[in-house]
Design an enzyme around this catalytic site. Structure first.
Site, PDB file in Angstrom:
ATOM      1  N   LYS A 125      44.800  36.762  35.757  1.00 58.27           N
ATOM      2  CA  LYS A 125      44.592  37.803  36.143  1.00 58.27           C
ATOM      3  C   LYS A 125      44.971  38.544  37.112  1.00 58.27           C
ATOM      4  CE  LYS A 125      39.629  36.035  35.774  1.00 58.27           C
ATOM      5  NZ  LYS A 125      38.777  35.416  36.806  1.00 58.27           N
ATOM      6  N   HIS A 128      45.820  40.685  43.097  1.00 56.72           N
ATOM      7  CA  HIS A 128      45.086  41.858  43.545  1.00 56.72           C
ATOM      8  C   HIS A 128      45.322  41.793  45.342  1.00 56.72           C
ATOM      9  CE1 HIS A 128      41.517  40.462  44.762  1.00 56.72           C
ATOM     10  NE2 HIS A 128      41.006  39.231  43.619  1.00 56.72           N
ATOM     11  N   HIS A 131      43.817  38.631  47.484  1.00 52.17           N
ATOM     12  CA  HIS A 131      44.694  37.687  47.386  1.00 52.17           C
ATOM     13  C   HIS A 131      45.673  38.098  48.735  1.00 52.17           C
ATOM     14  CE1 HIS A 131      43.174  36.683  42.994  1.00 52.17           C
ATOM     15  NE2 HIS A 131      42.559  35.635  44.446  1.00 52.17           N
TER      16      HIS A 131
HETATM   17  N1  ARG Z   1      41.458  30.899  42.485  1.00 50.54           N
HETATM   18  C1  ARG Z   1      40.757  30.830  44.021  1.00 50.54           C
HETATM   19  C2  ARG Z   1      40.702  32.640  44.229  1.00 50.54           C
HETATM   20  O1  ARG Z   1      40.637  33.358  43.578  1.00 50.54           O
HETATM   21  C3  ARG Z   1      40.425  30.963  45.319  1.00 50.54           C
HETATM   22  C4  ARG Z   1      41.249  29.311  45.645  1.00 50.54           C
HETATM   23  C5  ARG Z   1      41.282  28.727  46.672  1.00 50.54           C
HETATM   24  N2  ARG Z   1      41.436  26.989  46.662  1.00 50.54           N
HETATM   25  C6  ARG Z   1      40.635  26.451  46.465  1.00 50.54           C
HETATM   26  N3  ARG Z   1      41.044  25.331  47.445  1.00 50.54           N
HETATM   27  N4  ARG Z   1      39.897  26.354  46.023  1.00 50.54           N
HETATM   28  O2  ARG Z   1      38.847  32.736  43.706  1.00 50.54           O
END
Ligand code: ARG
Length: 564
Positions: A125, A128, A131
């Site tokens: 993905k 964006h 992030h």
């Molecule tokens: N990949 C997730 C997202 O983009 C964020 C992960 C954050 N870290 C975690 N340990 N859950 O929403």
């Protein structure tokens, strides 16, 4: 030296009350005629059982004033302290000039480890703007904690595992091609992923197919894993380009897939501890008492979930890093997710559940139409950063057409502006992207602070003879000089405060305050053309400001060009 603490100690000695209590009550009066610090004695009326003015008078008599205080004045219930300006300027500037980029750093965190889980984009993905915040805030906290002596472990918990990869595999097999993925990268993965969702609305059996592929991945099926790895590599390459531009690094790229073979024992442990219950074929941990919906651990098709991996990751990190704190940077829409699985760790009997900290932040909203949206409606980080650089270059061409390395400077300033803008408010507040506002060289912006830093560099280039020796600090008694000194003195406290509250904006705003005070100082006081002793003293202020601005920007993850 922490002057407030020194004062608190003197007051403690004279009053018999604990210095910590006094410290909290010491004020900085808004009106400078009331002194540089003031102590309101009614705060002690209860403990000392006396009328506040009497307390003030008694303390006044016993008090041994510290060297940096010139005058103590008792006004009713207040004890007002006036600093000795020479002494103060000397103390502040000497600390900055001798400690240099270590000014404000400390060893308070020595022996303690902080794991910071940030950025963590999802494979296949786009990276964006959402992030961006996690990346930028996480990196700033990393630098801030490191400056305080903590051992920091930056973890990129990539979203690289889960049913969405099953969907992607199905989509690729049906509508994708090797050539298109190789040529267009994440864009193409995104396209087929979106197509999957459109098609699945008409043909729900696609969802089952996708789930099957994910189960295959979990079971180590070679075809499934080869495709997954390919998508992974393509994504990482794109993410790394963005990290390079932002100057961000990680100590570990342990994403969700890393925990694939580590979840089974954790599920077993949940079972043994009697926490796991079956519900409609799925396995859950009930959180009724906590007034939360249950935490889903295993889907009815056997698939694990985001929470399963987070729980496993936390156990792994505790074992691997023995952290004092593990902090997670995500948008606030994940509040419930973290609250749920933190509670599961608690129920498992681990008292370190309280060291797991979710640090949420607000959304990014775009100033309509001004950002390029070449790729449909997702604004990609990379495009945004390139646009920031291009916009900055236009400004530089206008302001300083003869600047050497325009491209390099535009990069530092443009990207710095984006980062600064993100870190300007409390985390929870939404961030608005407006090029006009964030690139304003005279606003409360990154470019403004960088410009102030560059200005101090250019003054110093014209004064190579500057030395600290024999400096006459009495030449710095004017208000503008004092204001700069006060802000420099407060800088170390701001770093600590930012760490304690997990709020980098406390540093960001302080840099703006220093820049504003310095620009007033520069406006009010001729530097290079004044008589030698005055010139030397004022140059000391310039060196100190340059040092602190560069250091402060570095703590935020922003570079400080010497010219712009
Ligand atoms: N990949 C997730 C997202 O983009 C964020 C992960 C954050 N870290 C975690 N340990 N859950 O929403």
């Amino acid at each position: 030296m922490d002057m407030k603490m020194e004062l608190a100690k003197c007051l403690a000695e004279a009053s018999g009350v604990d210095a910590k209590e006094i410290y909290g009550a010491l004020e900085v009066p808004a009106n400078k005629e009331m002194g540089d610090y003031a102590f309101p004695c009614f705060k002690l009326a209860k403990v000392l059982r006396k009328a506040p003015p009497m307390i003030a008078a008694e303390i006044g008599e016993k008090l041994h004033k510290p060297d940096f205080i010139e005058k103590v004045q008792i006004v009713g219930a207040y004890i007002n302290f006036f600093m000795d300006k020479h002494f103060y300027a000397k103390m502040v500037l000497e600390s900055v000039l001798t400690e240099k980029e270590n000014y404000g750093k400390s060893h308070m965190g020595e022996g303690k480890t902080i794991v910071i889980d940030y950025s963590s984009p999802n494979i296949a993905k786009p990276f964006h703007v959402g992030h961006l915040r996690s990346t930028v805030i996480g990196n700033a906290l990393y630098q801030i904690y490191k400056a305080l002596g903590y051992t920091c472990v930056g973890v990129n918990h990539l979203g690289d595992w889960g049913t969405q990869f099953g969907k992607l595999i199905v989509a690729y097999k049906k509508w994708g091609s090797k050539e298109a993925v190789e040529e267009k990268g994440i864009q193409e993965l995104m396209r087929i992923y979106v197509k999957f969702h459109d098609e699945a609305e008409k043909a729900p059996e696609l969802e089952d197919e996708a789930r099957l592929w994910f189960v295959k991945m979990q079971n180590g099926d070679e075809e499934a894993l080869t495709l997954w790895k390919w998508f992974y590599d393509i994504s990482i390459k794109e993410f790394e380009r963005v990290y390079d531009m932002l100057g961000v690094k990680f100590d570990a790229y342990t994403g969700e897939s890393f925990y694939n073979d580590k979840m089974a024992p954790v599920v077993e442990e949940l079972k043994e501890k009697g926490l796991l219950e079956e519900s409609e074929g799925a396995m859950i941990v009930k959180l009724d008492e906590e007034n939360m919906p249950p935490c889903l651990i295993i889907r009815k098709d056997g698939g694990t979930l985001y929470a399963t991996r987070d729980i496993t990751a936390a156990l792994y990190r505790k074992k691997t890093y023995d952290f004092d704190k593990c902090i997670y940077l995500t948008a606030l829409d994940q509040n419930l997710h973290f609250a749920q699985w933190f509670e599961v760790i608690h129920k498992m009997g681990y008292d370190w559940y309280k060291d797991l900290i979710h640090v949420p932040f607000g959304l990014v909203s775009l100033d309509s139409g001004k950002l390029s949206t070449r790729h449909g409606n997702v604004v990609l980080m990379e495009d945004l950063l390139h646009q920031a650089i291009a916009e900055t270059k236009k400004i530089i061409e206008e302001k300083n057409p003869d600047l050497p390395d325009k491209e390099e400077v535009a990069k530092k300033v443009g990207i710095g502006a984006v980062i600064f803008n993100d870190l300007y408010n409390t985390r929870i507040k939404d961030v608005v992207f407006s090029w006009e506002r964030m690139l304003n060289f005279d606003g409360e912006t990154g470019p403004y602070v960088q410009y102030t830093h560059a200005r101090s560099c250019s003054i110093l280039k014209k004064a190579p003879e500057f030395t600290l020796d024999g400096l006459d600090y009495s030449k710095l008694a004017d208000e503008a000089s004092m204001d700069v000194c006060k802000l420099l003195e407060a800088f170390p406290e701001k770093i600590k405060d930012a760490a304690a509250k997990l709020e980098p904006y406390l540093v960001t705003r302080h840099l703006v305050a220093i820049s504003q005070a310095f620009n007033k100082f520069y406006h009010d006081n001729p530097i290079l053309n004044s008589e030698p002793e005055v010139r030397q003293a004022r140059l000391a202020v310039v060196v100190a400001v340059k040092t602190v601005l560069a250091e402060g920007l570095a703590l935020l993850g922003i570079e400080a060009p010497e010219q712009m």
